[in-house]
Scaffold this motif. Sequence first.
Motif, PDB file in Angstrom:
ATOM      1  N   UNK A  37     -23.966   8.675  12.046  1.00  0.00           N
ATOM      2  CA  UNK A  37     -23.832   9.297  11.397  1.00  0.00           C
ATOM      3  C   UNK A  37     -22.746   9.471  10.956  1.00  0.00           C
ATOM      4  N   UNK A  38     -21.951   8.507  10.824  1.00  0.00           N
ATOM      5  CA  UNK A  38     -20.536   7.955  10.099  1.00  0.00           C
ATOM      6  C   UNK A  38     -21.031   6.831   9.411  1.00  0.00           C
ATOM      7  N   UNK A  39     -19.782   6.285   8.272  1.00  0.00           N
ATOM      8  CA  UNK A  39     -20.018   5.493   7.762  1.00  0.00           C
ATOM      9  C   UNK A  39     -18.532   5.039   7.985  1.00  0.00           C
ATOM     10  N   UNK A  40     -18.503   3.246   8.061  1.00  0.00           N
ATOM     11  CA  UNK A  40     -17.114   2.787   8.488  1.00  0.00           C
ATOM     12  C   UNK A  40     -15.983   3.230   6.977  1.00  0.00           C
ATOM     13  N   UNK A  41     -16.999   2.930   5.935  1.00  0.00           N
ATOM     14  CA  UNK A  41     -16.649   3.118   3.993  1.00  0.00           C
ATOM     15  C   UNK A  41     -15.840   4.742   4.068  1.00  0.00           C
ATOM     16  N   UNK A  42     -16.199   5.215   4.896  1.00  0.00           N
ATOM     17  CA  UNK A  42     -15.863   6.651   4.926  1.00  0.00           C
ATOM     18  C   UNK A  42     -14.697   7.300   5.071  1.00  0.00           C
ATOM     19  N   UNK A  43     -13.502   6.243   6.751  1.00  0.00           N
ATOM     20  CA  UNK A  43     -12.534   6.118   6.747  1.00  0.00           C
ATOM     21  C   UNK A  43     -11.655   5.651   6.736  1.00  0.00           C
ATOM     22  N   UNK A  44     -12.111   4.622   5.453  1.00  0.00           N
ATOM     23  CA  UNK A  44     -11.077   3.294   5.255  1.00  0.00           C
ATOM     24  C   UNK A  44     -11.072   4.292   3.546  1.00  0.00           C
ATOM     25  N   UNK A  45     -12.015   5.000   3.016  1.00  0.00           N
ATOM     26  CA  UNK A  45     -11.332   5.800   1.361  1.00  0.00           C
ATOM     27  C   UNK A  45     -10.190   6.758   2.170  1.00  0.00           C
ATOM     28  N   UNK A  46     -10.464   7.272   2.137  1.00  0.00           N
ATOM     29  CA  UNK A  46      -9.316   8.437   2.409  1.00  0.00           C
ATOM     30  C   UNK A  46      -8.286   7.489   2.556  1.00  0.00           C
ATOM     31  N   UNK A  47      -8.075   6.547   3.644  1.00  0.00           N
ATOM     32  CA  UNK A  47      -6.374   5.971   4.081  1.00  0.00           C
ATOM     33  C   UNK A  47      -5.865   5.194   2.486  1.00  0.00           C
ATOM     34  N   UNK A  48      -7.227   4.741   2.077  1.00  0.00           N
ATOM     35  CA  UNK A  48      -6.804   3.423   0.918  1.00  0.00           C
ATOM     36  C   UNK A  48      -6.761   4.494  -0.292  1.00  0.00           C
ATOM     37  N   UNK A  49      -6.855   6.009  -0.754  1.00  0.00           N
ATOM     38  CA  UNK A  49      -6.441   6.617  -1.348  1.00  0.00           C
ATOM     39  C   UNK A  49      -5.042   6.893  -1.321  1.00  0.00           C
ATOM     40  N   UNK A  50      -4.932   7.730   0.361  1.00  0.00           N
ATOM     41  CA  UNK A  50      -3.436   8.171   0.636  1.00  0.00           C
ATOM     42  C   UNK A  50      -2.380   6.831   0.472  1.00  0.00           C
ATOM     43  N   UNK A  51      -2.919   5.737   0.495  1.00  0.00           N
ATOM     44  CA  UNK A  51      -1.636   5.333   0.596  1.00  0.00           C
ATOM     45  C   UNK A  51      -1.524   4.375  -0.839  1.00  0.00           C
ATOM     46  N   UNK A  52      -2.158   4.412  -2.140  1.00  0.00           N
ATOM     47  CA  UNK A  52      -2.443   4.460  -3.486  1.00  0.00           C
ATOM     48  C   UNK A  52      -1.355   5.532  -3.910  1.00  0.00           C
ATOM     49  N   UNK A  53      -1.707   6.698  -3.347  1.00  0.00           N
ATOM     50  CA  UNK A  53      -0.871   7.578  -4.004  1.00  0.00           C
ATOM     51  C   UNK A  53       0.627   7.802  -3.638  1.00  0.00           C
ATOM     52  N   UNK A  54       0.913   6.958  -2.402  1.00  0.00           N
ATOM     53  CA  UNK A  54       2.028   7.175  -1.807  1.00  0.00           C
ATOM     54  C   UNK A  54       3.225   6.472  -2.576  1.00  0.00           C
ATOM     55  N   UNK A  55       2.093   4.787  -2.758  1.00  0.00           N
ATOM     56  CA  UNK A  55       2.825   4.708  -4.097  1.00  0.00           C
ATOM     57  C   UNK A  55       3.503   4.542  -4.909  1.00  0.00           C
ATOM     58  N   UNK A  56       2.122   5.593  -5.789  1.00  0.00           N
ATOM     59  CA  UNK A  56       2.240   5.842  -6.903  1.00  0.00           C
ATOM     60  C   UNK A  56       3.607   6.913  -6.962  1.00  0.00           C
TER      61      UNK A  56
END
Length: 420
Positions: free
Chosen positions: A183-202
Amino acid sequence: MNFDRIKEKLSILADAAKYDVSCSSSGSKRTNTNKGLGDSSGMGICHSYTEDGRCVSLLKILLTNHCIFDCAYCVTRKSNDIKRAAFKVEEVVDLTMSFYRRNYIEGLFLSSGIFKSADFTMERLIRVAKKLRLEENFNGYIHLKSIPGASDELMREAGLYADRLSVNIEIPTKSGLKLLAPDKKHEDFMKPMEKVKNEIIQYKQEKKFIKSTPKYAPAGQSTQMIVGASGESDRDIMYSSAFFYKKYNMKRVYYSGYVPISDDPRLPALGSAVPMLRENRLYQTDWLMRFYGFDVRELLNQEHQHLDMEIDPKLSWALRNRDLFPIDINRVEKQILLRIPGIGLKSVNKIIQARKFRKLNWEHLKRIGVALNRAKYFIICDSREKELVEYSSDHLKNIIIKTSVSKFRKEISPQLSLFA
């Protein structure tokens, strides 16, 4: 407030949270301001130990163990016949403040099963953190579990109130996740990780120009993998870890041995839980990658897909690369010293400082804290164990194991005699 019901919820949801190990000493700093409660300093938060041996703790619970998913490896999956419970947002806030005032905890680790939807669940986790920060003026440590599939807007808001965010990848490979959690998608895990990384940098960039810019997830993000549920090799696991460290600037990757909780045919037929020793070897490998300058491909590859359970991964690597040794302890740079078995980070720094004043010998190394029962076969000091140079790696491995066991018995026997 119905205290009996709250106590029952706490018992259920604290027990369900024990399977999540992705929390530890973080190094986060959140200074107490405006005469608020709590102070999250660099000493670390959670059921862990500081360098001086002090135990730190936090309230570690699930918001709910209800879940819409049916992951084979998860105790809270919807098909599992267990007692269910759910906290209200206000109940978690009240518990946290009550426990803190009694000096039971120094912070909060809050995770949750997914009920209704990812956004519905994430929004409630954020409400807990927001109430603690803004209404209770709580400055202690908060670690929120990010829900896979949550929107970018919610992930951004979560980082403004939490010290650390984490999304558990759960299964190391896409194929394993598809098998055990369809029921879970691999990209659903990656998306919030990418968002957090980018927000920390910004936010860090903005902070350079605008001092009033708020902190965003100052302790970074982490993730956790379940080991042994889907048959991945140690190489598969550590290659995934290396990817997350590089791609998403992870602070930590945690490894949790699979605990058999059902007879689901998709799961391996394990007679017992994954050995703690395997977890330990994975953490040692992780440490070598993060602090000792090793590339994961040096430690695990096509020819060596599993870690040696008898010896630590640095010694295993050294025995496979005997042509690189012996190393002159008085001449080589730090990165080479870090690759010698039996010499840790602190010892390396002491060696570098000490050899500025004189040439080091075996006695000096012993005083510094070098584990000579391993290191002496790989270094040149003022002499070397020449009679062992021609031994095969297998023979040398057996010698080191034997001497290590003898040393352990010698050290532990006086302690045991106290209880005789």
